[in-house]
Design a protein around this motif. Structure first.
Motif, mmCIF file in Angstrom:
data_model
loop_
_atom_site.group_PDB
_atom_site.id
_atom_site.type_symbol
_atom_site.label_atom_id
_atom_site.label_comp_id
_atom_site.label_asym_id
_atom_site.label_seq_id
_atom_site.Cartn_x
_atom_site.Cartn_y
_atom_site.Cartn_z
ATOM 1 N N ALA A 35 2.395 10.330 8.552
ATOM 2 C CA ALA A 35 1.150 9.754 9.084
ATOM 3 C C ALA A 35 0.107 9.486 8.006
ATOM 4 O O ALA A 35 -0.660 8.532 8.110
ATOM 5 C CB ALA A 35 0.565 10.678 10.152
ATOM 6 N N THR A 36 0.064 10.317 6.972
ATOM 7 C CA THR A 36 -0.989 10.152 5.971
ATOM 8 C C THR A 36 -0.629 9.153 4.885
ATOM 9 O O THR A 36 -1.416 8.271 4.554
ATOM 10 C CB THR A 36 -1.253 11.507 5.260
ATOM 11 N N ARG A 37 0.571 9.273 4.332
ATOM 12 C CA ARG A 37 0.874 8.475 3.135
ATOM 13 C C ARG A 37 1.839 7.328 3.399
ATOM 14 O O ARG A 37 2.022 6.450 2.553
ATOM 15 C CB ARG A 37 1.391 9.394 2.031
ATOM 16 N N TYR A 38 2.468 7.330 4.587
ATOM 17 C CA TYR A 38 3.377 6.237 4.970
ATOM 18 C C TYR A 38 3.073 5.916 6.438
ATOM 19 O O TYR A 38 3.935 6.074 7.313
ATOM 20 C CB TYR A 38 4.840 6.672 4.795
ATOM 21 N N PRO A 39 1.849 5.492 6.730
ATOM 22 C CA PRO A 39 1.339 5.564 8.103
ATOM 23 C C PRO A 39 2.120 4.792 9.166
ATOM 24 O O PRO A 39 2.169 5.218 10.309
ATOM 25 C CB PRO A 39 -0.079 5.000 7.975
ATOM 26 N N ARG B 177 9.131 6.554 -0.272
ATOM 27 C CA ARG B 177 8.660 6.212 -1.621
ATOM 28 C C ARG B 177 7.269 5.596 -1.554
ATOM 29 O O ARG B 177 6.902 4.973 -0.564
ATOM 30 C CB ARG B 177 9.600 5.189 -2.283
ATOM 31 N N GLY B 178 6.549 5.722 -2.648
ATOM 32 C CA GLY B 178 5.194 5.174 -2.721
ATOM 33 C C GLY B 178 5.194 3.658 -2.832
ATOM 34 O O GLY B 178 6.242 3.012 -2.874
ATOM 35 N N GLY B 179 3.990 3.095 -2.923
ATOM 36 C CA GLY B 179 3.855 1.641 -2.886
ATOM 37 C C GLY B 179 3.763 1.008 -4.255
ATOM 38 O O GLY B 179 4.116 1.610 -5.271
ATOM 39 N N GLY B 180 3.298 -0.239 -4.267
ATOM 40 C CA GLY B 180 3.092 -0.945 -5.530
ATOM 41 C C GLY B 180 4.359 -1.503 -6.136
ATOM 42 O O GLY B 180 4.386 -1.852 -7.305
ATOM 43 N N GLY C 110 0.810 -1.219 0.000
ATOM 44 C CA GLY C 110 0.000 0.000 0.000
ATOM 45 C C GLY C 110 0.839 1.263 0.000
ATOM 46 O O GLY C 110 0.398 2.325 -0.441
ATOM 47 N N CYS C 111 2.048 1.198 0.540
ATOM 48 C CA CYS C 111 3.017 2.297 0.419
ATOM 49 C C CYS C 111 4.400 1.668 0.450
ATOM 50 O O CYS C 111 4.534 0.450 0.592
ATOM 51 C CB CYS C 111 2.835 3.346 1.521
ATOM 52 N N GLY C 112 5.441 2.494 0.334
ATOM 53 C CA GLY C 112 6.794 1.954 0.239
ATOM 54 C C GLY C 112 7.311 1.322 1.516
ATOM 55 O O GLY C 112 8.390 0.729 1.507
#
Ligand code: SF4
Length: 419
Positions: free
Chosen positions: A150-154, A283-286, A15-17
């Protein structure tokens, strides 16, 4: 747990990095009933685990063989094909994609292209980095530079850099000093021991002053730079600094991103004079870090690799978006979740003959001529993914997905193409 349920442990969330690998999925009737340990973002990423199973050519259902034969026709006929790697695919699938791009003489690009500043800065200057495990064990001062995970890499703070106990942080959060640097309207973490506010227009100067102080070129007592000088002192007195920044900030493109990325890289390097410091770039996920790793080990470059000359050529400033804008691309193979593809790329793809292979490819907004739905890596497909710190992790297939995995569909396409 009822007898109709089963638990699948050690599942990795993409879901995120952060790629948390401590998730337990409770599965009931081949659907996700619960994702234990996952944060809200992770729960949303797993969803109920349902996958679409469509295989279509020009909107009509067909067999996989016929779809791949049509896909091969489209790609073979193209003079300037694009192979684009989106999210939610394993490294095994990414590897097949590189082979196809090489065979076609295509432009090969990924999600990294749209947020490349930190990668390019590291290539130009080198990077003082560390695994998230090392930060967990050693960091005693953690500086969040304009980012609140907290929001994008909780779970970043609870799993890696703030709360966990470590070898040199035996009391967890109490052993660490957390500094929040708010940059313009970008607020850093709420739970901080100290806050520093930097105006957006002064950000590069502030990073430059910090570096100059760390290198001994400016005295940390210099009153002109208070409170930046105070921040520099706190970092230099630390045993181990983790400097945390966002590698993929939300929002519109930011002209300052390349200079900011370079200033952060060089600040982390400078701090390795008076103390130790690692730059942690979120970094973002996926499995986008996996795409960087696979393409680098196959071609020598992390993204935007052009095979047209007959050998891999790096075009970091002329990736997919630029080529599509210039009207150079005449067909595209998009691999992965179409929902993760940036809007400017999607808009251009709608005008091209495209092949989509990946989770929910048949629902892609760019309406590919050929769509092959596959499972989501980490939910329906096993394999390997990379965490944001380039640590490879195994993926478990917890649920039954479409009959063909992304990697096997790509392998079959590769054979169709004669590669
Ligand atoms: S922090 Fe990221 S990887 Fe971990 S559970 Fe949440 S979304 Fe998934």
């Amino acid at each position: 747990m009822s007898p109709a349920e089963r638990a699948v442990e050690h599942v990795t969330c993409l879901g995120c990095g952060c790629a948390c690998d401590d998730i337990t999925l409770v599965v009931k009737q081949d659907r996700v009933a619960a994702a234990r340990n996952a944060c809200t973002l992770g729960v949303a990423w797993f969803g109920d685990g349902s996958a679409s199973h469509e295989v279509r050519v020009d909107g009509r259902s067909t067999s996989l063989e016929q779809a791949l034969a049509r896909a091969a026709e489209i790609l073979r006929a193209a003079k300037r094909p694009l192979v684009y790697l989106a999210a939610d695919i394993s490294c095994e699938a990414q590897r097949e994609a590189v082979a196809i791009g090489d065979h076609l003489g295509a432009m090969l690009d990924t999600l990294t292209s749209a947020a490349a500043a930190s990668v390019l800065a590291a290539q130009r200057r080198g990077r003082a980095g560390a695994t998230l495990g090392e930060l967990r064990q050693r960091a005693d001062v953690i500086v969040f530079w304009g980012v609140d995970p907290a929001t994008r890499y909780p779970r970043f703070a609870s799993r890696y850099a703030v709360e966990p106990r470590g070898l040199q942080a035996p009391d967890g959060r109490r052993s660490r000093r957390v500094v929040a640097v708010d940059v313009g309207s970008s607020r850093a973490v709420a739970d901080a021991d100290a806050r520093v506010a930097v105006a957006a227009a002064d950000e590069l100067d502030a990073l430059g002053v910090l570096r100059a102080i760390a290198q001994g070129r400016v005295a940390s007592e210099d009153a002109r730079f208070h409170p930046i000088a105070e921040l520099a002192r706190a970092m230099m007195q630390a045993r181990y600094v983790a400097l945390v920044a966002d590698g993929e900030p939300a929002g519109p493109p930011d002209d300052l991103a390349p200079d900011r990325a370079e200033a952060l890289v060089t600040l982390a390097q400078a701090l390795n004079g008076p103390t130790r410091c690692a730059l942690a770039t979120l970094r973002g996920g996926g499995n986008r870090s996996g795409a960087d790793a696979v393409i680098t080990w196959q071609t020598g470059f992390p993204f935007a690799v052009d095979f047209a000359p007959g050998y891999p050529t790096y075009r970091p400033h002329a990736g997919a978006a630029a080529l599509l804008d210039a009207g150079e691309v005449d067909a595209a193979l998009v691999i992965g979740s179409p929902a993760s593809v940036p809007a400017p790329v999607v808009n251009r793809l709608t005008r091209l003959p495209a092949v989509g292979i990946g989770p929910r490819a048949s629902a892609a907004l760019f309406q590919p001529a050929v769509a092959v739905d596959t499972g989501v890596a980490g939910i329906h497909e096993s394999g390997t993914a990379f965490r944001m710190d380039d640590v490879p992790l195994p993926l478990r297939a917890a649920l039954t997905g479409p009959p063909s995995t992304t990697a096997s569909a790509l392998h079959a396409l590769r054979q169709q193409l004669g590669a």
